[in-house]
Design a protein around this motif. Structure first.
Motif, short mmCIF file in Angstrom:
data_model
loop_
_atom_site.label_atom_id
_atom_site.label_comp_id
_atom_site.label_asym_id
_atom_site.label_seq_id
_atom_site.Cartn_x
_atom_site.Cartn_y
_atom_site.Cartn_z
N MET A 1 0.82 -1.19 0.00
CA MET A 1 0.00 0.00 0.00
C MET A 1 0.86 1.25 0.00
O MET A 1 0.52 2.24 -0.63
N ALA A 2 2.01 1.19 0.69
CA ALA A 2 2.90 2.36 0.72
C ALA A 2 3.44 2.67 -0.67
O ALA A 2 3.62 3.83 -1.03
N PHE A 3 3.70 1.63 -1.47
CA PHE A 3 4.16 1.85 -2.83
C PHE A 3 3.09 2.56 -3.65
O PHE A 3 3.37 3.53 -4.36
N ILE A 4 1.84 2.11 -3.55
CA ILE A 4 0.74 2.72 -4.29
C ILE A 4 0.57 4.17 -3.85
O ILE A 4 0.42 5.07 -4.69
N ALA A 5 0.63 4.40 -2.54
CA ALA A 5 0.51 5.77 -2.03
C ALA A 5 1.65 6.65 -2.52
O ALA A 5 1.44 7.82 -2.85
N THR A 6 2.85 6.09 -2.61
CA THR A 6 3.99 6.86 -3.11
C THR A 6 3.80 7.21 -4.57
O THR A 6 4.10 8.34 -4.99
N ALA A 8 0.94 7.62 -6.12
CA ALA A 8 -0.10 8.63 -6.18
C ALA A 8 0.43 10.00 -5.76
O ALA A 8 0.04 11.03 -6.33
N ALA A 9 1.34 10.04 -4.79
CA ALA A 9 1.89 11.30 -4.29
C ALA A 9 2.98 11.88 -5.18
O ALA A 9 3.35 13.04 -5.02
N ASN A 10 3.49 11.07 -6.11
CA ASN A 10 4.60 11.51 -6.96
C ASN A 10 4.30 11.24 -8.44
O ASN A 10 5.03 10.49 -9.09
N PRO A 11 3.23 11.82 -8.98
CA PRO A 11 2.87 11.55 -10.37
C PRO A 11 4.01 11.93 -11.32
O PRO A 11 4.69 12.93 -11.13
N GLY A 12 4.22 11.07 -12.30
CA GLY A 12 5.24 11.32 -13.30
C GLY A 12 6.64 10.87 -12.89
O GLY A 12 7.55 10.90 -13.69
N THR A 13 6.80 10.42 -11.66
CA THR A 13 8.11 9.95 -11.18
C THR A 13 8.27 8.49 -11.58
O THR A 13 7.36 7.69 -11.35
N PRO A 14 9.40 8.12 -12.18
CA PRO A 14 9.59 6.73 -12.64
C PRO A 14 9.85 5.76 -11.49
O PRO A 14 10.98 5.55 -11.08
N LEU A 15 8.78 5.21 -10.94
CA LEU A 15 8.86 4.28 -9.81
C LEU A 15 8.53 2.87 -10.27
O LEU A 15 7.81 2.70 -11.25
N ALA A 16 9.03 1.88 -9.56
CA ALA A 16 8.76 0.49 -9.93
C ALA A 16 8.71 -0.38 -8.67
O ALA A 16 9.48 -0.16 -7.74
N PRO A 17 7.81 -1.38 -8.65
CA PRO A 17 7.75 -2.28 -7.50
C PRO A 17 8.74 -3.43 -7.66
O PRO A 17 9.16 -3.77 -8.77
N SER A 18 9.09 -4.04 -6.54
CA SER A 18 9.85 -5.30 -6.59
C SER A 18 8.89 -6.39 -7.04
O SER A 18 7.66 -6.19 -7.05
N PRO A 19 9.39 -7.57 -7.39
CA PRO A 19 8.48 -8.66 -7.76
C PRO A 19 7.46 -8.99 -6.66
O PRO A 19 6.29 -9.21 -6.94
N ASP A 69 14.01 5.31 -2.04
CA ASP A 69 14.33 6.67 -1.59
C ASP A 69 13.12 7.58 -1.71
O ASP A 69 12.86 8.41 -0.82
N THR A 70 12.35 7.42 -2.79
CA THR A 70 11.15 8.24 -2.99
C THR A 70 10.10 7.90 -1.94
O THR A 70 9.42 8.79 -1.42
N MET A 71 9.97 6.61 -1.62
CA MET A 71 9.02 6.21 -0.57
C MET A 71 9.38 6.87 0.75
O MET A 71 8.51 7.41 1.45
N ARG A 72 10.66 6.83 1.09
CA ARG A 72 11.11 7.44 2.35
C ARG A 72 10.85 8.95 2.35
O ARG A 72 10.39 9.50 3.35
N ALA A 73 11.14 9.60 1.24
CA ALA A 73 10.91 11.04 1.13
C ALA A 73 9.43 11.39 1.22
O ALA A 73 9.07 12.49 1.63
N THR A 74 8.57 10.44 0.86
CA THR A 74 7.12 10.63 0.92
C THR A 74 6.58 10.33 2.31
O THR A 74 5.44 10.63 2.62
N GLY A 75 7.41 9.73 3.16
CA GLY A 75 6.99 9.48 4.54
C GLY A 75 6.76 8.03 4.89
O GLY A 75 6.21 7.72 5.95
#
Length: 125
Positions: A1-6, A8-19, A69-75
């Motif tokens: 859920m934290a990944f999805i929230a990240t 949503a909070a960072n549109p346009g940022t190139p993020l990817a989940p682990s498997p 790093d982006t997740m951490r910066a998002t809280g």
């Protein structure tokens, strides 16, 4: 859920989940009503772009580190056990799939439109 929230909070940022996180994301997406409500509360629908299974050597640890790093910066403090690469993970997943910015950034999207009937507006939720 934290990944999805990240995402949503960072549109346009190139993020990817682990498997492993991707499998969890699939589980959330399959509960469409709950997922839609979650995304609404987060401020934007986060689309999922599946990719075919890949060779573990194609795993991009630099993209995962950027995502963490982006997740951490998002809280959010990521559970690192869920973010291991396909080779070092102790959690088994059904397929070796992951996403990378090569398929475009994972980001909130506007309300989908019906492609077969472009003039038909979606019904309110």
């Amino acid at each position: 859920m934290a990944f999805i929230a990240t995402c949503a909070a960072n549109p346009g940022t190139p993020l990817a989940p682990s498997p492993v996180v991707d499998v969890g994301w699939h589980s959330a997406v399959l509960h469409t009503r709950l997922y839609r409500e979650l995304c609404t509360r987060l401020g934007g629908f986060v689309d999922h772009y599946p990719e075919p299974p890949k060779d573990p050597s194609g795993f991009r640890s630099d993209v995962i580190e950027f995502t963490l790093d982006t997740m951490r910066a998002t809280g959010y403090e990521p559970d690192l056990e869920l973010w291991a690469g396909p080779v070092e993970s102790t959690i088994t997943v059904a397929a070796q799939t992951w996403h990378s910015p090569a398929c475009g950034p994972i980001q909130p999207m506007p309300t989908p439109q019906c492609l077969s009937e472009p003039d038909v507006k979606p019904r309110p939720a």
